[in-house]
Every structure is written in structure tokens, then in C-alpha cells.
Design an enzyme around this catalytic site. Structure first.
Site, PDB file in Angstrom:
ATOM      1  N   ASP A  75       0.853  -1.180   0.000  1.00  0.00           N
ATOM      2  CA  ASP A  75       0.000   0.000   0.000  1.00  0.00           C
ATOM      3  C   ASP A  75       0.898   1.243   0.000  1.00  0.00           C
ATOM      4  OD1 ASP A  75       1.060   0.178   2.502  1.00  0.00           O
ATOM      5  OD2 ASP A  75      -0.817  -0.026   3.569  1.00  0.00           O
TER       6      ASP A  75
ATOM      7  N   ASP B 214       1.454   4.945   2.015  1.00  0.00           N
ATOM      8  CA  ASP B 214       1.091   5.731   3.203  1.00  0.00           C
ATOM      9  C   ASP B 214       1.488   7.187   3.042  1.00  0.00           C
ATOM     10  OD1 ASP B 214       0.354   3.309   4.410  1.00  0.00           O
ATOM     11  OD2 ASP B 214       2.406   2.971   5.088  1.00  0.00           O
TER      12      ASP B 214
ATOM     13  N   ASP C  89      -3.227   4.808   2.525  1.00  0.00           N
ATOM     14  CA  ASP C  89      -3.560   5.287   3.873  1.00  0.00           C
ATOM     15  C   ASP C  89      -3.179   6.752   4.012  1.00  0.00           C
ATOM     16  OD1 ASP C  89      -4.276   2.711   4.448  1.00  0.00           O
ATOM     17  OD2 ASP C  89      -2.432   2.220   5.512  1.00  0.00           O
TER      18      ASP C  89
END
Length: 375
Positions: free
Chosen positions: A257, A259, A346
Site C-alpha cells: 500500500d 502511506d 492510507d
DNA sequence: CGGCATACG
DNA sequence: CGTA
DNA sequence: GCCG
């Protein structure tokens, strides 16, 4: 890894006199993986029915580059094998919800990883913390036979393999995976075509974008997303700074992912920032999934314990639609089909006074013990 | 023999 | 229960 | 599973 890159690396290796095979055979001694996790590859190798699995080494790109500069295959430390083995055991116990043993093997693996000196013999690990009788038995087996039967058994285990597949879906943990397994389900197709199974929103997104989310995110993709977030955050508030954190900030080439830390100077200015950013993502049609978490941060209650407080900042877990044309060095050849990729993102917005600590926290390792050391 | 991080949705 |  |  991509075809172009693979051809390039293979050419490089052949020019140095390496023998590079394009297909798996029993001649293969070293397998270089760039973005597939090692345990995933071991699972795949298991299914290929190769005779001498313990003669095969699964390596990452750093082994490859080091071997290229050395002009010959550098010896593979037994250490990698041991670490992989212990992580397989930890994961198995995680999947069957045995918290204790899972933690035990995780710690053992991380102890070996944190050693400053490579492990050459069994004596090098004697007396180390968190290496009890069970772990030592595994280590001894790998020194003696090149593999551990206990680990091989786990890799062959149908339950382990199936739970691993199920939990690879975003929103599916050990409990749900186990439930499906007990119902006799064995693959993802059976899950999606079973009308009696009711997925929650997270799981729906997990299946909907499964192919994209399962792929590693490249640095170029992370940087493309960074430009998007910078642009949007700048519209909401010109004073906002956006920092890429997590693995990419530590220099990693790939991640699962991306961030970001959003920072506004001045106390209390972070209020409403994330919701405004999310609104713009939504109106641009790139917001595929949203899980927003309110902050419960209260500095008066946590005066000295900043790293714990860090977990309570306003944050959101997203899945965003990233257009391929926005990624540098990515040509979109097909005129038909999908021209975008779903990516897990995120966003975190700490109060201004906590920004330095938040930056530390989200840049560092996820292992709690290592955070405590910083503290 | 109990603990193994923790808070949010 | 699942996420980080 | 390992530690205190």
C-alpha cells in the site's frame, strides 16, 4: 516481475556467464523474485512437483545485484532459509489462531533478522533470546538437511494453503477464512459464486479489486499517487505538506500500500482536512473504497506516551483508482480494457505538535519492539 | 501459568 | 471481526 | 512458542 525487466536482467546475467533458464526444471538452483513474497513462491514451487525442493534457493533482487557485481553466484546464507521457515510456521499458527506459537516464531525470526553478523553454524545462534527448543529444532534441521520436515508439512497442508488464499482478500481474516474452510470451500471462485455467503463492504471491495490490490505497488505508482494527493491537499489548504511514509520512505521499491502523512502547521488546523480531501477524491471519481477513522487523540490524557497516541490520529484507509497514464514510465498500449489500477492508500493527519512523532512512527518498522527502542 | 498492542468502525 |  |  515485468517481462521487459526480466529480459533485461536475464541478458545482464548471461553476459556475465550465468546460466539463466526461462522455465522451471530440476536444473534450477536459484530463483530470483522481485515482488512475490518468498513463502508464496515456495507454495507455488511445491505445486510444480519438483524433486529436490531443498536444493532450490528463493532469493530477492539484492542477491541478484550482489552476484552480478561479484561475477558469480554469491553463497546463500542458511540464515535466509531459516528465517523463511520460521515465518511459515508463524503464519500457519496465525491462520489457525494460535496466538502464542505465532508470536513465538515471529519473534524468533525477527531475532535472526536483526543479527548484525551472518549465521554460519548452529553455535552462532546458541544463547540468543526467543530461540527455544522448538525453534532450535527447526534451525538444526535446516543446517543438517537443508530443510525442516515440520515446515514442509505445513506448506503441503491443504488447510494452510486454503486459509492463506482466503486471507489474501482484503477484509478477510483468520476467523472468516476458517468459517469458509469448514463449509468445504477451497478457492475464491467458490466464494464469489456462493449466493449464501454475505460479504461486508470491506470484503466486497477486497474481491472487486482483488487482482489489482494483490499486485505490489511500484515506487513510480506511489509517486504518481503522491502527486495526486499533493494536488488535492493543496486545493483544500495551500499550507498542507504531504509526506510519503511507510516502506517507500525507507527506500523500498515495492509495497502493498502507500502511506501519506498530511501536515498543517498551526494547532487544530488539521480538523476537517481529511474529510475535505476525501470529498475531492470522491468528486473526481477516484475513490473506490473508504474507511474513515475519527481521532480520539487527547494529549491531556497521554502526556508522555507519544507512540501509543500516534495510533489515534485522524486517518483513513482507502482504495484509489490510479490512471496508468499518470504513472511515469508506463505506456498504455491497449486502447481497449482498463486504463487504471486500484491501489490501497492510507492517509494520516496528526495534530501539528505531533507531526515529528507521527513521521517517525509511520516511517519506522511495524514491529512494536523496534518502536519502543526509539521511545 | 498468564501474557503476548491497541483503537476504531 | 478486520485493519493498521 | 518463549519469557518472567
Amino acid at each position: 516481475m515485468g517481462k521487459t525487466r526480466r529480459n533485461f536482467l536475464a541478458g545482464l546475467a548471461r553476459s556475465k556467464g550465468f546460466c539463466v533458464e526461462n522455465t522451471l526444471s530440476s536444473n534450477v538452483t536459484h530463483i530470483v523474485a522481485e515482488d512475490n513474497p518468498a513463502d508464496e513462491l515456495w507454495l507455488w514451487l511445491q505445486k510444480q512437483g519438483i524433486a529436490d525442493l531443498d536444493k532450490i534457493n528463493v532469493l530477492d533482487i539484492s542477491w541478484f545485484t550482489q552476484s552480478m557485481s561479484a561475477g558469480r553466484p554469491i553463497p546463500v546464507e542458511v540464515q535466509h532459509r531459516i528465517e523463511d521457515a520460521l515465518e511459515v510456521l508463524a503464519e500457519n499458527y496465525e491462520l489457525i489462531e494460535s496466538v502464542g506459537p505465532c508470536l513465538g516464531f515471529k519473534k524468533a525470526a525477527s531475532v535472526l533478522k536483526s543479527l548484525p553478523v551472518p549465521v554460519r553454524s548452529i553455535r552462532d545462534v546458541e544463547g540468543l533470546p526467543c530461540l527455544g527448543p522448538e525453534t532450535m529444532a527447526v534451525i538444526e534441521d535446516i543446517f543438517e538437511f537443508g530443510s525442516s520436515s515440520k515446515v514442509e508439512d505445513v506448506l503441503k497442508d491443504e488447510r494452510y494453503q486454503t486459509l492463506k488464499i482466503f486471507t489474501s482478500v482484503f477484509g478477510v481474516g483468520p476467523k472468516t477464512a476458517e468459517k469458509w474452510y469448514r463449509q468445504g470451500l477451497r478457492n475464491l471462485t467458490q466464494i464469489v459464486s456462493d449466493s449464501t455467503i454475505h460479504l461486508n463492504n470491506m470484503q466486497k471491495a477486497g474481491f472487486q479489486y482483488y487482482d489489482d490490490i494483490s499486485k505490489p505497488v511500484s515506487k513510480a505508482e506511489a509517486e504518481a499517487l503522491s502527486r495526486i494527493i499533493v494536488e488535492i491537499a493543496g486545493c483544500v489548504n495551500p499550507e498542507v505538506t504531504v509526506t510519503l511514509t511507510g516502506g517507500f520512505r525507507r527506500g523500498k521499491e515495492f509495497g502493498h500500500d502507500v502511506d501519506f502523512l498530511l501536515h498543517v502547521p498551526g494547532p487544530g488546523k488539521e480538523d476537517g482536512l481529511l474529510p475535505a480531501v476525501i470529498d475531492r477524491l470522491r468528486s473526481q471519481g477516484v475513490l473506490l473504497y473508504l474507511d474513515f477513522q475519527e481521532s480520539t487523540f487527547d494529549i491531556s490524557k497521554l502526556p508522555s506516551c507519544r507512540f501509543e497516541a500516534m495510533d489515534h490520529f485522524q486517518k483513513c484507509f482507502l482504495i484509489l483508482k490510479l490512471k496508468k497514464e499518470q504513472v511515469v514510465g508506463q505506456q498504455v498500449e491497449q486502447r481497449c480494457g482498463k486504463d487504471w489500477k486500484a491501489v490501497r492508500v492510507d492517509l494520516v493527519a496528526p495534530p501539528a505538535e505531533c507531526y515529528p512523532f507521527a513521521l517517525l512512527g509511520w516511517s519506522g518498522s511495524t514491529v512494536r519492539d523496534e518502536r519502543s527502542c526509539i521511545k
